[in-house]
Write a protein that holds these residues in place. Structure first.
Motif, PDB file in Angstrom:
ATOM      1  N   LEU A 131       0.854  -1.189   0.000  1.00 52.82           N
ATOM      2  CA  LEU A 131       0.000   0.000   0.000  1.00 52.82           C
ATOM      3  C   LEU A 131       0.886   1.234   0.000  1.00 52.82           C
ATOM      4  N   THR A 133       1.032   5.243   0.105  1.00 50.13           N
ATOM      5  CA  THR A 133       0.222   6.404   0.497  1.00 50.13           C
ATOM      6  C   THR A 133       1.063   7.668   0.609  1.00 50.13           C
ATOM      7  N   ASN A 134       2.289   7.647   0.107  1.00 53.43           N
ATOM      8  CA  ASN A 134       3.129   8.842   0.170  1.00 53.43           C
ATOM      9  C   ASN A 134       3.276   9.462  -1.217  1.00 53.43           C
ATOM     10  N   TYR A 137       0.399   9.939  -3.890  1.00 56.06           N
ATOM     11  CA  TYR A 137      -0.673   9.100  -3.348  1.00 56.06           C
ATOM     12  C   TYR A 137      -1.207   9.629  -2.022  1.00 56.06           C
ATOM     13  N   ARG A 138      -0.601  10.675  -1.503  1.00 52.33           N
ATOM     14  CA  ARG A 138      -1.185  11.373  -0.357  1.00 52.33           C
ATOM     15  C   ARG A 138      -2.414  12.173  -0.778  1.00 52.33           C
ATOM     16  N   ARG A 141      -5.753   8.600  -5.022  1.00 51.55           N
ATOM     17  CA  ARG A 141      -5.442   7.173  -4.966  1.00 51.55           C
ATOM     18  C   ARG A 141      -4.919   6.639  -6.302  1.00 51.55           C
ATOM     19  N   GLU A 183      -9.305  -1.742  -6.724  1.00 54.11           N
ATOM     20  CA  GLU A 183      -9.688  -1.335  -5.371  1.00 54.11           C
ATOM     21  C   GLU A 183     -10.254  -2.508  -4.578  1.00 54.11           C
ATOM     22  N   TYR A 193      -6.910   0.118   3.888  1.00 55.95           N
ATOM     23  CA  TYR A 193      -7.223   0.811   2.633  1.00 55.95           C
ATOM     24  C   TYR A 193      -8.576   1.507   2.707  1.00 55.95           C
ATOM     25  N   TYR A 196      -8.059   4.850   4.168  1.00 53.29           N
ATOM     26  CA  TYR A 196      -7.318   5.632   3.170  1.00 53.29           C
ATOM     27  C   TYR A 196      -8.261   6.133   2.075  1.00 53.29           C
ATOM     28  N   ARG A 199     -10.355   9.082   3.114  1.00 53.98           N
ATOM     29  CA  ARG A 199      -9.637  10.350   3.251  1.00 53.98           C
ATOM     30  C   ARG A 199      -9.182  10.930   1.917  1.00 53.98           C
ATOM     31  N   VAL A 200      -8.891  10.067   0.949  1.00 55.14           N
ATOM     32  CA  VAL A 200      -8.217  10.482  -0.280  1.00 55.14           C
ATOM     33  C   VAL A 200      -9.112  10.172  -1.478  1.00 55.14           C
TER      34      VAL A 200
END
Length: 224
Positions: A131, A133-134, A137-138, A141, A183, A193, A196, A199-200
């Motif tokens: 995964l 997320t940085n 991808y912050r 997605r 997904e 996820y 995540y 939020r995103v």
């Protein structure tokens, strides 16, 4: 010990060959071509750097959606160039062509950043490896797909025909199906996820959530 599967070497060779082919066939694009080449070479290297599969979609529809998403526009372009060249008519507007070039350059450049962060998790078919997320991808997605949309917009501005528009809309529909499979696999492999995804945003940044006054602690001042 060598942990690479033979398909990793095939993916590496295919995308490396695509990058070399683009460089040889359209050298006139000059600096505009550099980010696209870096993207192709980055994708090719990711096949040798990526982590093992933790989960993947079952059945034939998920890989079909992935390969259709990748191949349909190149096949459309080759077929149109051979049999219906009027479908690829270029815009007579130099301003519109310049805007298209800038969008192409910006989208390709941003894709290089995305691939750098996705290099250990990259897959063609819907698979979960890790995964990420940085980096980009912050904020979204699926930044790589978002930038392909930008590049497709550039392609339509450069070749503003009905056939090109239909081809890009068909690509978008297939890619939405592909993203849905991806997904599902990520939710199966990574329980975090779900949070995540709340939020995103998928393709566009999601505005930060603000607490309503009813959810604020007693005594906390509410905005007027």
């Amino acid at each position: 010990m060598n942990t690479r599967h033979w398909t990793d070497w095939v993916g590496f060779a295919v995308f490396l060959a695509c990058g070399i082919r683009v460089m040889v066939q359209v050298p006139e694009f000059g600096i505009f071509l550099l980010p696209a080449l870096l993207h192709q070479f980055g994708v090719s290297l990711s096949f040798l750097l990526r982590r093992p599969v933790r989960a993947e979609a079952r059945g034939w529809l998920p890989p079909l959606s992935a390969y259709a998403s990748i191949l349909m526009l190149p096949i459309f372009g080759l077929a149109a160039a051979r049999w219906y060249p009027e479908w690829l008519a270029r815009t007579p507007s130099s301003t519109q062509a310049s805007v298209a070039g800038l969008l192409l350059l910006g989208g390709s450049t941003f894709q290089v950043w995305c691939i750098w962060h996705m290099r250990r998790a990259f897959s063609i078919v819907p698979q979960a490896r890790m995964l990420v997320t940085n980096g980009p991808y912050r904020y979204v997605r699926h930044p790589i797909y978002a930038m392909i949309v930008v590049q497709n917009l550039a392609g339509f501005l450069f070749q503003p025909t009905g056939a090109v528009l239909i081809a890009h809309l068909a690509w978008l529909a297939i890619t939405v199906v592909r993203v849905n499979y991806e997904e599902q696999v990520m939710r199966k492999a990574f329980p975090e996820y779900e949070e995540y995804a709340r939020r995103v945003g998928a393709f566009l940044p999601r505005p930060p959530r603000q607490e309503s006054p009813a959810s604020m602690p007693l005594g906390a001042p509410a905005d007027s």
